[in-house]
Motif scaffolding. Sequence first.
Motif, PDB file in Angstrom:
ATOM      1  N   MET A 127       8.835  69.172  33.500  1.00  0.00           N
ATOM      2  CA  MET A 127       9.644  68.254  32.714  1.00  0.00           C
ATOM      3  C   MET A 127      10.670  67.548  33.595  1.00  0.00           C
ATOM      4  SD  MET A 127      11.925  69.040  29.306  1.00  0.00           S
ATOM      5  CE  MET A 127      13.175  69.900  30.220  1.00  0.00           C
ATOM      6  N   GLN A 128      11.264  68.274  34.504  1.00  0.00           N
ATOM      7  CA  GLN A 128      12.235  67.655  35.417  1.00  0.00           C
ATOM      8  C   GLN A 128      11.561  66.626  36.326  1.00  0.00           C
ATOM      9  OE1 GLN A 128      13.886  71.116  37.313  1.00  0.00           O
ATOM     10  NE2 GLN A 128      15.457  71.414  35.719  1.00  0.00           N
ATOM     11  N   ILE A 129      10.342  66.964  36.832  1.00  0.00           N
ATOM     12  CA  ILE A 129       9.605  66.006  37.665  1.00  0.00           C
ATOM     13  C   ILE A 129       9.263  64.761  36.861  1.00  0.00           C
ATOM     14  CG2 ILE A 129       7.443  65.636  38.915  1.00  0.00           C
ATOM     15  CD1 ILE A 129       7.505  68.604  39.673  1.00  0.00           C
ATOM     16  N   SER A 130       8.810  64.951  35.640  1.00  0.00           N
ATOM     17  CA  SER A 130       8.450  63.817  34.787  1.00  0.00           C
ATOM     18  C   SER A 130       9.668  62.958  34.475  1.00  0.00           C
ATOM     19  CB  SER A 130       7.814  64.333  33.500  1.00  0.00           C
ATOM     20  OG  SER A 130       7.517  63.286  32.620  1.00  0.00           O
ATOM     21  N   GLN A 131      10.792  63.574  34.229  1.00  0.00           N
ATOM     22  CA  GLN A 131      12.010  62.821  33.946  1.00  0.00           C
ATOM     23  C   GLN A 131      12.459  62.024  35.167  1.00  0.00           C
ATOM     24  OE1 GLN A 131      14.733  65.830  32.546  1.00  0.00           O
ATOM     25  NE2 GLN A 131      14.138  65.555  30.392  1.00  0.00           N
ATOM     26  N   ASN A 132      12.344  62.628  36.332  1.00  0.00           N
ATOM     27  CA  ASN A 132      12.715  61.904  37.561  1.00  0.00           C
ATOM     28  C   ASN A 132      11.812  60.700  37.785  1.00  0.00           C
ATOM     29  OD1 ASN A 132      14.796  63.676  38.138  1.00  0.00           O
ATOM     30  ND2 ASN A 132      13.508  65.029  39.378  1.00  0.00           N
ATOM     31  N   ALA A 133      10.477  60.891  37.572  1.00  0.00           N
ATOM     32  CA  ALA A 133       9.537  59.771  37.733  1.00  0.00           C
ATOM     33  C   ALA A 133       9.834  58.663  36.738  1.00  0.00           C
ATOM     34  CB  ALA A 133       8.112  60.289  37.561  1.00  0.00           C
ATOM     35  N   ALA A 134      10.121  59.036  35.492  1.00  0.00           N
ATOM     36  CA  ALA A 134      10.440  58.027  34.476  1.00  0.00           C
ATOM     37  C   ALA A 134      11.729  57.297  34.810  1.00  0.00           C
ATOM     38  CB  ALA A 134      10.537  58.710  33.109  1.00  0.00           C
ATOM     39  N   ARG A 135      12.684  58.009  35.335  1.00  0.00           N
ATOM     40  CA  ARG A 135      13.957  57.396  35.718  1.00  0.00           C
ATOM     41  C   ARG A 135      13.748  56.404  36.860  1.00  0.00           C
ATOM     42  NH1 ARG A 135      16.281  61.684  36.890  1.00  0.00           N
ATOM     43  NH2 ARG A 135      16.952  62.213  34.765  1.00  0.00           N
ATOM     44  N   GLN A 136      12.918  56.779  37.852  1.00  0.00           N
ATOM     45  CA  GLN A 136      12.650  55.891  38.978  1.00  0.00           C
ATOM     46  C   GLN A 136      11.890  54.655  38.522  1.00  0.00           C
ATOM     47  OE1 GLN A 136      13.808  56.383  42.147  1.00  0.00           O
ATOM     48  NE2 GLN A 136      13.062  54.271  42.503  1.00  0.00           N
ATOM     49  N   ALA A 203       8.896  53.922  25.571  1.00  0.00           N
ATOM     50  CA  ALA A 203       7.977  54.908  26.133  1.00  0.00           C
ATOM     51  C   ALA A 203       8.734  56.079  26.741  1.00  0.00           C
ATOM     52  CB  ALA A 203       7.087  54.241  27.185  1.00  0.00           C
ATOM     53  N   VAL A 204       9.826  55.761  27.450  1.00  0.00           N
ATOM     54  CA  VAL A 204      10.632  56.826  28.052  1.00  0.00           C
ATOM     55  C   VAL A 204      11.225  57.727  26.975  1.00  0.00           C
ATOM     56  CG1 VAL A 204      12.748  57.297  29.334  1.00  0.00           C
ATOM     57  CG2 VAL A 204      11.147  55.576  30.163  1.00  0.00           C
ATOM     58  N   LYS A 205      11.659  57.121  25.893  1.00  0.00           N
ATOM     59  CA  LYS A 205      12.259  57.902  24.799  1.00  0.00           C
ATOM     60  C   LYS A 205      11.207  58.798  24.140  1.00  0.00           C
ATOM     61  CE  LYS A 205      15.125  57.366  20.684  1.00  0.00           C
ATOM     62  NZ  LYS A 205      15.791  56.400  19.779  1.00  0.00           N
ATOM     63  N   GLN A 206      10.004  58.236  23.893  1.00  0.00           N
ATOM     64  CA  GLN A 206       8.934  59.030  23.281  1.00  0.00           C
ATOM     65  C   GLN A 206       8.519  60.199  24.183  1.00  0.00           C
ATOM     66  OE1 GLN A 206       5.897  56.141  22.496  1.00  0.00           O
ATOM     67  NE2 GLN A 206       6.755  55.575  20.484  1.00  0.00           N
ATOM     68  N   GLU A 207       8.368  59.883  25.478  1.00  0.00           N
ATOM     69  CA  GLU A 207       7.974  60.928  26.414  1.00  0.00           C
ATOM     70  C   GLU A 207       9.040  62.014  26.494  1.00  0.00           C
ATOM     71  OE1 GLU A 207       6.591  61.469  31.080  1.00  0.00           O
ATOM     72  OE2 GLU A 207       7.268  59.531  30.340  1.00  0.00           O
ATOM     73  N   LYS A 208      10.296  61.604  26.456  1.00  0.00           N
ATOM     74  CA  LYS A 208      11.388  62.567  26.506  1.00  0.00           C
ATOM     75  C   LYS A 208      11.366  63.475  25.282  1.00  0.00           C
ATOM     76  CE  LYS A 208      16.415  62.888  26.939  1.00  0.00           C
ATOM     77  NZ  LYS A 208      17.692  62.117  27.039  1.00  0.00           N
ATOM     78  N   ASN A 209      11.107  62.882  24.104  1.00  0.00           N
ATOM     79  CA  ASN A 209      11.049  63.672  22.864  1.00  0.00           C
ATOM     80  C   ASN A 209       9.887  64.657  22.888  1.00  0.00           C
ATOM     81  OD1 ASN A 209      13.303  62.393  21.812  1.00  0.00           O
ATOM     82  ND2 ASN A 209      12.100  60.840  20.720  1.00  0.00           N
TER      83      ASN A 209
END
Length: 417
Positions: A127-136, A203-209
Amino acid sequence: MDIPLEKKRFTTSKILMIVGAVSIVALILFVILSTTGNAKLNVQKERISIATATQGVFQENIPVNGVVMPITTIYLDALEGGRVEEKFVEDGAIMKKGEPILRLSNTDLELSLVNQETQVYNLLTQMQISQNAARQNTINKLNQYTDVENSLIEAKRLYELNKKLYDKDAIARQDLIKSQNDYNYQKERMQLAKQILEQDSIAVKQEKNQVSSSYQRTQNALELMRRKVADLVVKAPVDGQLTSLDAEIGQSKNKGERLGQIDVLSGYKVRVDIDEHYISRIYTGQTGSFDFDGKNYTLVIKKVYTQVTNGRFQVDMEFESEVPEGIRRGQTLQIRVALSQEKQALLIPKGGFFQETGGNWIFKVSEDGASAYKADISLGSQNTEYYEVLSGLEPGDRVITSSYDNYKEVQELVLQD
């Protein structure tokens, strides 16, 4: 000269014949009287019980036995199976809520907990890796949006400048059209960049949820597994006394197996067995009484168990007011359960006569007390001490209440001192 002898009227043989005939007649009369129901029997007064019919307060009740129990019992079952590793207390101990009783071990369950924890940690890393990729990715899109916005500003400035120059015939029309086309192109790029940025945000919000929901489910599963492992330590659910503890070190216990119970000591109830004949007449709120240490106490029916086993059913009764001092769990009490309200009635004491007569007749003593004769009566309800007389007797009448085993064919008893 011969003297004539006087002939006797009654010879010895005639007398014997007369006596024999009288005896036979007397025997016949005795048999006739016996068979016609007019038999009498001499009875010593000291061998019988005589009671007087009296008017008084009557309440129908039945005698039952009850066992004193704690007012609340909490059963201890093994929530998880395992081997008994340690006992912290012994049977009979007074427990406080949350105090440990014993500890079980279950290798499979503990290994499952370790695997679940590893799964949660792996998911958290992903989840942390995915959040970092989405942030980048969002940063890149913001940079692209900034470039498009800057190009739009430059194209707008150049178009407006060329428009002024064209009005002054400083540039050719071709240059104006080119700058105008470039300006329109940058505006379309700007709209597209805005749409891309909005979609990225969604998309970022949905993925985060989704990731957060997945993590929460895994975290809940981990917490549940931890509680299952924690259940291997059996603790007291309430304050009370530990009883019936059935566990020894090294013994294996299956899931759901009964380990013991906690008796709440805040009060007592009485579990009563009653014949199924009375099941339609027993309900909550009825009262019963018993004598204890020279004092009378009242109980109230709080719960009726309608299941009948071996011809009997059970009820739970609680003390109406004070609880007798010195009463103990497991003690047996003899209780009188009331089946009716109090009323005025003609009463006679209970006795052995009922077994022979069924309450249809009784020996009534004459006024002079010298004899007793059969009298038809009708009895109603009964309690532990008295029968209710519906007819056949009056207040003050004296009757024989002892057993009639030897008086079945007798119509009258001659009472002798």
